[in-house]
Design an enzyme around this catalytic site. Structure first.
Site, short mmCIF file in Angstrom:
data_model
loop_
_atom_site.label_atom_id
_atom_site.label_comp_id
_atom_site.label_asym_id
_atom_site.label_seq_id
_atom_site.Cartn_x
_atom_site.Cartn_y
_atom_site.Cartn_z
CG ASP A 1 -6.34 -3.02 -3.98
OD1 ASP A 1 -7.17 -2.33 -3.36
OD2 ASP A 1 -5.13 -3.05 -3.69
CB SER B 1 -0.96 -0.03 1.19
OG SER B 1 -2.01 0.89 1.02
CG HIS C 1 -5.48 -2.70 -0.24
ND1 HIS C 1 -4.57 -2.28 -1.18
CD2 HIS C 1 -5.12 -2.09 0.92
CE1 HIS C 1 -3.71 -1.44 -0.64
NE2 HIS C 1 -4.02 -1.31 0.62
#
Length: 322
Positions: free
Chosen positions: A270, A195, A302
């Site tokens: 995601d 991320s 994600h």
């Protein structure tokens, strides 16, 4: 708390009186209702978690932990680095003898707002210790913009999500490499994260190839105009008024700077950091003639909830750095 990696749990009455519910030198979380509270206490010295039931601030019962035992024994060495006091954790292979040989280094990071990686809770370093046991020195650093150091520290990334973050990462890493020159190899440094950590990993290998030779970037934001509006505008402002801030924090115009190895991993399902981020970076790298690896994960969101996927990604990451 006394250090940024410590967290003490307090209960504050309506008249402002604060009562400590946890130890001062560890890391605690908890919940309370009425006269009762449950506190989970951790430390950097043990991966065990202590659960206590409190009544009126006094411990009345220890709750048995049902957590599965870890397959590794995390032993993070936590300290402050550089004049800025950057919270840094080092993890060595189990049984490593100081000065016996120089290890390749992998920086394991997040580095973004809202989340600190360096905390006095050994259990949170389980995957880092596993990676260290594969033959690496693993370094974890919290830079400006991460929580726990006050408003000025968090606002240091206002208008610039790239430069202050990377500057801090490089400064703390270089201090580690200097202080542990007999145990680390500065010519073999990798970086990995997910991320915001994926963004920072890719940024590191693109912008500072003199420091980082390889990056494993998971679900990276590559252009902040593609990310969540409320989050991005909180730090970079409105894109119409701050186009330069968006351009500077983007990875797309940095693609030609790739000199080392870059692997991009992204779940196609995601819905937080959209896969378009990695597709655009891969396209920019291709246009710049820079070889790289791109691993799309079908049906993965994600946080990669599938256990088999997460396990195999760890193995692939290990093989990539080896």
């Amino acid at each position: 708390y006394n250090e940024p990696w410590q967290r003490q749990l307090l209960r504050v009455s309506v008249d402002g009186e604060a009562t400590a519910l946890s130890d001062a030198n560890g890391y605690a979380i908890g919940t309370a209702a009425g006269r009762y509270a449950i506190v989970a206490q951790q430390s950097a010295e043990t991966h065990e978690v202590g659960y206590q039931l409190l009544r009126d601030g006094a411990r009345v019962h220890q709750i048995e932990s049902l957590a599965m035992p870890l397959p590794v024994t995390p032993k993070p060495q936590i300290s402050a680095r550089t004049d800025a006091g950057l919270a840094t954790a080092l993890l060595w292979p189990t049984g490593h003898l100081p000065g016996s040989h120089r290890l390749p280094v992998v920086v394991s990071i997040y580095g973004g707002p809202h989340h600190s990686r360096v905390v006095a809770a050994a259990r949170t370093f389980a995957s880092d210790q596993w990676l260290a046991d594969q033959g690496f020195c693993v370094v974890v650093i919290d830079n400006r913009g991460t929580p726990g150091r006050g408003p000025a520290w968090e606002r240091a990334v206002a208008g610039n999500l790239a430069d202050p973050v990377l500057e801090d990462q490089v400064a703390a890493l270089q201090e580690v490499l200097t202080n542990y020159a007999a145990d680390t190899d500065a010519s073999r440094v990798g970086i990995t994260g997910w991320s915001f950590g994926g963004y920072l990993s890719a940024l590191a290998v693109l912008a500072r190839p003199d420091v980082y030779q390889a990056a494993w970037a998971g679900a990276p934001v590559t252009d902040w105009s593609l990310y969540d509006t409320a989050y991005t505008e909180r730090y970079l402002g409105m894109p119409q008024a701050n186009a330069a801030a968006y351009a500077n924090s983007s990875l797309l115009h940095r693609a030609a700077g790739l000199r080392g190895e870059l692997a991009i991993v992204h779940g196609l399902a995601d819905d937080n950091v959209l896969a378009a981020n990695s597709l655009q970076l891969s396209g920019a790298l291709l246009a710049a003639g820079r070889p790289h690896r791109f691993l799309p994960l079908a049906g993965v969101s994600h946080m990669t909830p599938q256990v088999d996927v997460k396990r195999n990604l760890l193995l692939l990451m290990r093989d990539f750095f080896q």
